[in-house]
Structure formats: structure tokens, C-alpha cells
Design a protein around this motif. Structure first.
Motif, PDB file in Angstrom:
ATOM      1  N   CYS A  22       0.836  -1.212   0.000  1.00 20.72           N
ATOM      2  CA  CYS A  22       0.000   0.000   0.000  1.00 20.72           C
ATOM      3  C   CYS A  22       0.865   1.254   0.000  1.00 20.72           C
ATOM      4  CB  CYS A  22      -0.929   0.008   1.212  1.00 20.72           C
ATOM      5  SG  CYS A  22      -2.260  -1.193   1.117  1.00 20.72           S
ATOM      6  N   TYR A  25       2.598   1.601  -3.450  1.00 21.10           N
ATOM      7  CA  TYR A  25       1.681   2.074  -4.484  1.00 21.10           C
ATOM      8  C   TYR A  25       1.395   3.569  -4.297  1.00 21.10           C
ATOM      9  CZ  TYR A  25      -2.240   2.504  -7.641  1.00 21.10           C
ATOM     10  OH  TYR A  25      -3.061   2.923  -8.664  1.00 21.10           O
ATOM     11  N   ALA A  47      -6.298   4.370  -2.386  1.00 18.99           N
ATOM     12  CA  ALA A  47      -6.641   3.000  -1.979  1.00 18.99           C
ATOM     13  C   ALA A  47      -7.593   2.347  -2.982  1.00 18.99           C
ATOM     14  CB  ALA A  47      -7.259   3.007  -0.582  1.00 18.99           C
ATOM     15  N   MET A  48      -8.568   3.099  -3.476  1.00 15.92           N
ATOM     16  CA  MET A  48      -9.490   2.557  -4.474  1.00 15.92           C
ATOM     17  C   MET A  48      -8.761   2.241  -5.775  1.00 15.92           C
ATOM     18  SD  MET A  48     -13.125   4.571  -3.955  1.00 15.92           S
ATOM     19  CE  MET A  48     -12.480   6.105  -4.580  1.00 15.92           C
ATOM     20  N   GLN A  50      -5.598   1.496  -6.075  1.00 15.40           N
ATOM     21  CA  GLN A  50      -4.764   0.313  -5.857  1.00 15.40           C
ATOM     22  C   GLN A  50      -5.593  -0.963  -5.941  1.00 15.40           C
ATOM     23  OE1 GLN A  50      -2.807  -0.056  -2.058  1.00 15.40           O
ATOM     24  NE2 GLN A  50      -1.496  -1.707  -2.800  1.00 15.40           N
ATOM     25  N   ASP A  51      -6.769  -0.963  -5.326  1.00 20.80           N
ATOM     26  CA  ASP A  51      -7.642  -2.136  -5.400  1.00 20.80           C
ATOM     27  C   ASP A  51      -8.006  -2.455  -6.850  1.00 20.80           C
ATOM     28  OD1 ASP A  51      -7.622  -2.489  -2.659  1.00 20.80           O
ATOM     29  OD2 ASP A  51      -9.568  -1.519  -2.343  1.00 20.80           O
ATOM     30  N   ALA A  52      -8.372  -1.433  -7.618  1.00 18.81           N
ATOM     31  CA  ALA A  52      -8.721  -1.643  -9.026  1.00 18.81           C
ATOM     32  C   ALA A  52      -7.516  -2.148  -9.818  1.00 18.81           C
ATOM     33  CB  ALA A  52      -9.249  -0.342  -9.625  1.00 18.81           C
ATOM     34  N   GLU A  54      -4.954  -3.891  -8.691  1.00 20.52           N
ATOM     35  CA  GLU A  54      -4.687  -5.274  -8.313  1.00 20.52           C
ATOM     36  C   GLU A  54      -5.714  -6.226  -8.907  1.00 20.52           C
ATOM     37  OE1 GLU A  54      -2.106  -6.922  -6.633  1.00 20.52           O
ATOM     38  OE2 GLU A  54      -1.209  -5.019  -7.207  1.00 20.52           O
ATOM     39  N   GLN A  55      -6.985  -5.848  -8.900  1.00 20.22           N
ATOM     40  CA  GLN A  55      -8.016  -6.707  -9.481  1.00 20.22           C
ATOM     41  C   GLN A  55      -7.787  -6.885 -10.975  1.00 20.22           C
ATOM     42  OE1 GLN A  55     -11.946  -5.316  -8.451  1.00 20.22           O
ATOM     43  NE2 GLN A  55     -11.508  -5.409  -6.266  1.00 20.22           N
TER      44      GLN A  55
END
Length: 160
Positions: A22, A25, A47-48, A50-52, A54-55
Motif C-alpha cells: 500500500c 503504491y 486505496a481505491m 490500488q484495489d482496481a 490489483e483486481q
């Protein structure tokens, strides 16, 4: 598995690396930090993103290895590398800002190339055209531009 000069080491990422991932990134998202928004909102946006990120990475490269580059026993960077088939893919390479320009990424790339070369595999990657520092690093380690569009260069390294 990977041969790097001391004090560098590549290892598989694990759950204990989540906080480092985290922070790493976030350190690459100066574009979002420059937005005229409250800090908490920017942190949530990062954070959003990074999640996108990674997905998306998991859906396109489900078999990719996620590696942590350590310097003197401390996490220094992260490499995502898909070593399936004859044409391998460097999906992501990021270092902490304080450790950039010290040869760590070059050493990691050479270790990946050594492994790929021993298996007769090429390595491809995509890099933003605006990232001239990374392009220079890749060219110095034997990558050549094989295709381009308005935003990115596609680069490839071939074993000798």
C-alpha cells in the motif's frame, strides 16, 4: 531462483507485505496527491485505485509471481512477473522513491533476464512514454521498443 548481489534479495510476497504494498503504491501516485482535495479523500482515492489496479492485474495475469525486492533485509520494491509460456511479461516494477537511482531495479531486471534466458524465454513490458527514466533503464538492460501508441511503448528483451 534469482541471483542478486548482496545486500539484495528477491522473495515471494506474502500477507505480511500488504502494508508495504500500500505504501509503495501510494508513493507512485504523485498525480493523485496533486489533486486539490482533502488528504483523507486523496488517501481513499489512492486505496481505491490500488484495489482496481490489483483486481485488473489478477484478471489479466492470474499466474503472475508477486515478488518483494529487499535491500539489506528491508522491503525496497515490488515486481510482478508472469513467467508462463515462451514470452514472459514484466507486469509491474516499483521501488520506494528513496531507493531509486541506486541500481536496485537494474540488478532485479538482470536477475529476471538470467532466469528467462536459462529457459529460452523473452521478456515483454509496457511503459508510459512519459517515463523516460524507466525507458532508459530498460534500454540499458537490453530491452528494445517494438511497438508504440500515443501513451505507451511496448518493449521486449530477447535472450542471446
Amino acid at each position: 531462483m534469482y541471483t542478486l548481489p548482496h545486500p539484495l534479495r528477491l522473495r515471494n510476497a506474502d500477507r505480511d507485505d500488504a502494508a508495504f504494498a500500500c505504501a509503495l503504491y501510494a508513493s507512485t501516485r504523485d498525480d493523485l496527491r496533486a489533486l486539490p482535495l482533502p488528504l483523507a479523500m486523496v488517501d481513499n482515492l489512492i486505496a481505491m485505485q490500488q484495489d482496481a489496479h490489483e483486481q485488473g492485474r489478477r484478471s489479466v495475469f492470474p499466474d503472475a509471481e508477486v515478488l518483494i525486492l529487499e535491500h539489506a533485509g528491508e522491503p525496497a520494491g515490488r515486481i510482478v512477473f508472469d513467467a508462463t509460456g515462451a514470452h514472459w511479461r514484466l507486469v509491474d516494477l516499483a521501488l520506494l522513491p528513496a531507493l531509486r537511482g541506486r541500481g536496485l531495479a537494474r540488478a532485479a531486471l538482470l536477475a529476471l533476464q538470467q532466469r528467462a534466458g536459462s529457459r529460452g524465454a523473452s521478456i515483454g513490458l509496457s511503459v508510459m512514454r512519459s517515463n523516460v527514466t524507466a525507458i532508459g533503464l530498460y534500454q540499458r538492460t537490453g530491452f528494445a521498443i517494438v511497438d508504440s501508441d500515443e501513451l505507451r511503448h511496448e518493449m521486449r528483451w530477447q535472450p542471446a
